[in-house]
Design a protein around this motif. Structure first.
Motif, PDB file in Angstrom:
ATOM      1  N   GLY A 197       0.819  -1.206   0.000  1.00 28.92           N
ATOM      2  CA  GLY A 197       0.000   0.000   0.000  1.00 28.92           C
ATOM      3  C   GLY A 197       0.848   1.249   0.000  1.00 28.92           C
ATOM      4  O   GLY A 197       2.034   1.225   0.361  1.00 28.92           O
ATOM      5  N   ILE A 198       0.220   2.328  -0.450  1.00 29.67           N
ATOM      6  CA  ILE A 198       0.904   3.628  -0.442  1.00 29.67           C
ATOM      7  C   ILE A 198      -0.133   4.700  -0.128  1.00 29.67           C
ATOM      8  O   ILE A 198      -1.271   4.634  -0.616  1.00 29.67           O
ATOM      9  CB  ILE A 198       1.622   3.869  -1.797  1.00 29.67           C
ATOM     10  CG1 ILE A 198       2.556   5.072  -1.727  1.00 29.67           C
ATOM     11  CG2 ILE A 198       0.627   4.026  -2.960  1.00 29.67           C
ATOM     12  CD1 ILE A 198       3.620   5.083  -2.817  1.00 29.67           C
ATOM     13  N   GLY A 243      12.330   2.928  -2.719  1.00 30.83           N
ATOM     14  CA  GLY A 243      12.093   2.034  -1.581  1.00 30.83           C
ATOM     15  C   GLY A 243      10.971   1.043  -1.846  1.00 30.83           C
ATOM     16  O   GLY A 243      10.950  -0.046  -1.274  1.00 30.83           O
ATOM     17  N   HIS A 266      -6.043   5.007   5.639  1.00 28.90           N
ATOM     18  CA  HIS A 266      -4.890   5.368   6.464  1.00 28.90           C
ATOM     19  C   HIS A 266      -4.622   6.874   6.413  1.00 28.90           C
ATOM     20  O   HIS A 266      -4.231   7.479   7.404  1.00 28.90           O
ATOM     21  CB  HIS A 266      -3.637   4.609   5.997  1.00 28.90           C
ATOM     22  CG  HIS A 266      -3.548   3.214   6.543  1.00 28.90           C
ATOM     23  ND1 HIS A 266      -3.701   2.099   5.771  1.00 28.90           N
ATOM     24  CD2 HIS A 266      -3.313   2.774   7.800  1.00 28.90           C
ATOM     25  CE1 HIS A 266      -3.572   1.012   6.530  1.00 28.90           C
ATOM     26  NE2 HIS A 266      -3.335   1.399   7.760  1.00 28.90           N
ATOM     27  N   ASP A 272      12.198   0.373   4.358  1.00 26.25           N
ATOM     28  CA  ASP A 272      12.662  -0.048   5.679  1.00 26.25           C
ATOM     29  C   ASP A 272      11.781   0.471   6.827  1.00 26.25           C
ATOM     30  O   ASP A 272      11.629  -0.178   7.848  1.00 26.25           O
ATOM     31  CB  ASP A 272      14.112   0.459   5.827  1.00 26.25           C
ATOM     32  CG  ASP A 272      14.767  -0.085   7.053  1.00 26.25           C
ATOM     33  OD1 ASP A 272      14.899  -1.311   7.133  1.00 26.25           O
ATOM     34  OD2 ASP A 272      15.122   0.721   7.942  1.00 26.25           O
ATOM     35  N   GLY A 316      11.962   8.566  -2.586  1.00 30.33           N
ATOM     36  CA  GLY A 316      11.978   7.536  -1.528  1.00 30.33           C
ATOM     37  C   GLY A 316      10.902   6.493  -1.775  1.00 30.33           C
ATOM     38  O   GLY A 316      11.171   5.286  -1.721  1.00 30.33           O
ATOM     39  N   VAL A 367       8.144  -3.325   0.881  1.00 27.41           N
ATOM     40  CA  VAL A 367       8.039  -2.006   1.528  1.00 27.41           C
ATOM     41  C   VAL A 367       9.433  -1.414   1.722  1.00 27.41           C
ATOM     42  O   VAL A 367      10.438  -2.132   1.616  1.00 27.41           O
ATOM     43  CB  VAL A 367       7.396  -2.112   2.935  1.00 27.41           C
ATOM     44  CG1 VAL A 367       5.900  -2.376   2.872  1.00 27.41           C
ATOM     45  CG2 VAL A 367       8.096  -3.160   3.782  1.00 27.41           C
ATOM     46  N   ALA A 398      18.446   1.355  -1.609  1.00 25.52           N
ATOM     47  CA  ALA A 398      17.727   2.593  -1.255  1.00 25.52           C
ATOM     48  C   ALA A 398      16.424   2.269  -0.524  1.00 25.52           C
ATOM     49  O   ALA A 398      15.399   2.898  -0.750  1.00 25.52           O
ATOM     50  CB  ALA A 398      17.463   3.415  -2.516  1.00 25.52           C
ATOM     51  N   LYS A 401      14.179  10.757   7.301  1.00 25.46           N
ATOM     52  CA  LYS A 401      13.665  10.082   6.109  1.00 25.46           C
ATOM     53  C   LYS A 401      13.177  11.096   5.074  1.00 25.46           C
ATOM     54  O   LYS A 401      12.597  12.117   5.449  1.00 25.46           O
ATOM     55  CB  LYS A 401      12.484   9.202   6.573  1.00 25.46           C
ATOM     56  CG  LYS A 401      11.949   8.248   5.575  1.00 25.46           C
ATOM     57  CD  LYS A 401      10.852   7.387   6.187  1.00 25.46           C
ATOM     58  CE  LYS A 401       9.552   8.151   6.425  1.00 25.46           C
ATOM     59  NZ  LYS A 401       8.400   7.286   6.707  1.00 25.46           N
TER      60      LYS A 401
HETATM   61  P1  TYM Z   1       3.854   5.351   2.733  1.00 22.56           P
HETATM   62  O1  TYM Z   1       2.741   5.883   1.916  1.00 22.56           O
HETATM   63  O2  TYM Z   1       4.447   6.221   3.790  1.00 22.56           O
HETATM   64  O3  TYM Z   1       5.021   4.869   1.795  1.00 22.56           O
HETATM   65  C1  TYM Z   1       4.771   4.002   0.708  1.00 22.56           C
HETATM   66  C2  TYM Z   1       5.961   3.089   0.503  1.00 22.56           C
HETATM   67  O4  TYM Z   1       7.143   3.880   0.266  1.00 22.56           O
HETATM   68  C3  TYM Z   1       8.146   3.528   1.201  1.00 22.56           C
HETATM   69  N1  TYM Z   1       8.900   4.744   1.536  1.00 22.56           N
HETATM   70  C4  TYM Z   1      10.222   4.833   1.505  1.00 22.56           C
HETATM   71  N2  TYM Z   1      11.181   3.946   1.164  1.00 22.56           N
HETATM   72  C5  TYM Z   1      12.470   4.357   1.223  1.00 22.56           C
HETATM   73  N3  TYM Z   1      12.834   5.615   1.604  1.00 22.56           N
HETATM   74  C6  TYM Z   1      11.915   6.532   1.955  1.00 22.56           C
HETATM   75  N4  TYM Z   1      12.280   7.766   2.312  1.00 22.56           N
HETATM   76  C7  TYM Z   1      10.531   6.159   1.912  1.00 22.56           C
HETATM   77  N5  TYM Z   1       9.370   6.813   2.173  1.00 22.56           N
HETATM   78  C8  TYM Z   1       8.379   5.925   1.946  1.00 22.56           C
HETATM   79  C9  TYM Z   1       7.414   2.978   2.400  1.00 22.56           C
HETATM   80  O5  TYM Z   1       8.234   2.134   3.171  1.00 22.56           O
HETATM   81  C10 TYM Z   1       6.278   2.241   1.745  1.00 22.56           C
HETATM   82  O6  TYM Z   1       6.672   0.950   1.340  1.00 22.56           O
HETATM   83  N6  TYM Z   1       1.649   2.377   6.045  1.00 22.56           N
HETATM   84  C11 TYM Z   1       2.143   2.433   4.710  1.00 22.56           C
HETATM   85  C12 TYM Z   1       1.119   2.074   3.636  1.00 22.56           C
HETATM   86  C13 TYM Z   1       0.386   0.794   3.858  1.00 22.56           C
HETATM   87  C14 TYM Z   1       0.890  -0.516   3.609  1.00 22.56           C
HETATM   88  C15 TYM Z   1      -0.188  -1.383   3.923  1.00 22.56           C
HETATM   89  C16 TYM Z   1       2.112  -1.005   3.153  1.00 22.56           C
HETATM   90  C17 TYM Z   1      -0.892   0.661   4.290  1.00 22.56           C
HETATM   91  N7  TYM Z   1      -1.245  -0.634   4.329  1.00 22.56           N
HETATM   92  C18 TYM Z   1      -0.041  -2.760   3.796  1.00 22.56           C
HETATM   93  C19 TYM Z   1       2.250  -2.392   3.039  1.00 22.56           C
HETATM   94  C20 TYM Z   1       1.182  -3.259   3.357  1.00 22.56           C
HETATM   95  C21 TYM Z   1       2.602   3.851   4.416  1.00 22.56           C
HETATM   96  O7  TYM Z   1       2.144   4.801   4.990  1.00 22.56           O
HETATM   97  O8  TYM Z   1       3.434   3.948   3.390  1.00 22.56           O
END
Ligand code: TYM
Length: 330
Positions: free
Chosen positions: A7-8, A21, A43, A146, A17, A144, A182, A194
């Motif tokens: 999810g995103i 990521g 969310h 980290d 990122g 996902v 990354a 981050k």
């Molecule tokens: P979100 O929306 O903050 O970020 C989405 C995905 O991007 C990755 N990510 C990063 N990776 C590397 N460096 C960064 N600076 C960076 N910023 C964001 C996040 O790790 C993510 O994979 N809670 C989650 C969304 C979610 C979810 C799920 C994920 C809801 N339900 C079920 C997996 C399974 C979130 O807010 O991601």
């Protein structure tokens, strides 16, 4: 074939990122997995969202995901709120997860900040809904960045407790896929934070639709230290900004930190940044133009999301109906 879920949040145009990521790995997993990609608007409202902006950001995120190569015909791309099973299972998981477990979640502490009493209760139970997102599909692999690791551990703890409480092996264990150099892209202004959409400074991040001039400006201004690029990986310790830029470069090249150091060790940041700018522009420009093209056809984006939601519900509804039977609902 293993089922993948991720999810995103609908934060508009994704950052570098999000891309390095997560999204880029999603696209690669599509080759040999059955994938569900979810824009998590439930969310999103755990913190205040302007309704008009939320809808627009959902469209932008969807357009960008399509531009990055998410394939909505062979896989499923949908908005979380359109599939009721997430909320239904989320409530059951609220009753499985222990308060002590949620108290350990570092992301809640970060997001709630000092004014914890004033955070929404949704923000507190956020990880339970995330567990429901995954387990509603019996997904087994979750790509996902980290920062989501701890939430996925909790999702496994919830599944284990459910299985134990009801005496059956209903929910599978999930495997987090935190991939590449990354998996944790840091802010361009502060290598200890981050890279994030919620940072007040746009200079701290690259957005996937930034034009070449903007990318060049942000990278030229990106914080570094006064030492040259080291030749050994160990010498990147304690140099978070240098490590971050080298990790970004490595990911874009599909290499690792060490390979980049072999080529650039001993050089100053000037020529390295010039090469990084060139690489970023080369990789991101096609995504930016595809995103703009998709945003010109909102009707298509809406159709993609609607079809995705119907197909997602067809998988999740029977699983959650079975959970309700196990729990003892009439
Ligand atoms: P979100 O929306 O903050 O970020 C989405 C995905 O991007 C990755 N990510 C990063 N990776 C590397 N460096 C960064 N600076 C960076 N910023 C964001 C996040 O790790 C993510 O994979 N809670 C989650 C969304 C979610 C979810 C799920 C994920 C809801 N339900 C079920 C997996 C399974 C979130 O807010 O991601």
């Amino acid at each position: 074939m293993q089922r993948v879920f991720s999810g995103i949040a609908p934060s508009g145009i994704p950052t570098l990122g999000n891309y390095l990521g997560a999204i880029r790995n999603w696209v690669r997993l599509q080759a040999d997995h059955e994938c569900l990609w979810c824009v998590v608007d439930l969310h999103a409202i755990t913190v205040w969202q302007d309704p008009v902006a939320l809808r627009q950001q959902t469209l932008e995120m969807t357009a960008a995901l399509l531009a990055c190569g998410v394939n909505p015909s062979e896989h499923i791309l949908f908005p979380q709120s359109a599939v009721r099973a997430h909320v239904q299972l989320g409530w059951i998981f609220n009753c499985i997860a222990r308060v002590g477990w949620l108290n350990r979640m570092t992301q809640f502490k970060d997001k709630a900040g000092k004014d914890r009493e004033n955070a929404s209760s949704g923000l507190y139970v956020y990880p339970n809904l995330m567990a429901a997102d995954i387990h509603a599909y019996h997904a087994t692999r979750v790509p996902v960045g980290d920062d989501q690791r701890q939430h996925l551990e909790l999702a496994n703890d919830i599944a284990k407790k459910f299985n134990h409480d009801y005496g059956m092996n209903f929910f599978p264990n999930i495997e987090p896929l935190v991939l590449g150099p990354a998996a944790r892209v840091m802010s361009l202004r502060d290598g200890t934070r981050k890279m994030s959409k919620s940072d007040t400074s746009d200079q701290s991040r690259i957005n996937l639709t930034d034009d070449p001039d903007m990318i060049a400006l942000k990278i030229r201004r990106a914080k570094t230290d006064s030492l040259p690029i080291p030749s050994n990986l160990a010498d990147l310790e304690e140099r978070p900004e240098a490590r971050n830029l080298i990790g970004i470069f490595a990911a874009l090249l599909d290499a690792d930190h060490a390979t980049v150091l072999t080529n650039y060790g001993g050089m100053g940041f000037g020529p390295f940044k010039a090469a990084l700018i060139e690489l970023l522009v080369e990789k991101l420009s096609p995504i930016a133009s595809e995103t703009r093209r998709h945003l010109n056809d909102k009707g298509l984006i809406i159709r993609v999301l609607k079809t995705g939601a119907e197909r997602a519900a067809a998988i999740a509804d029977p699983i959650v109906a079975e959970v309700e039977r196990i729990v003892g609902f009439m």
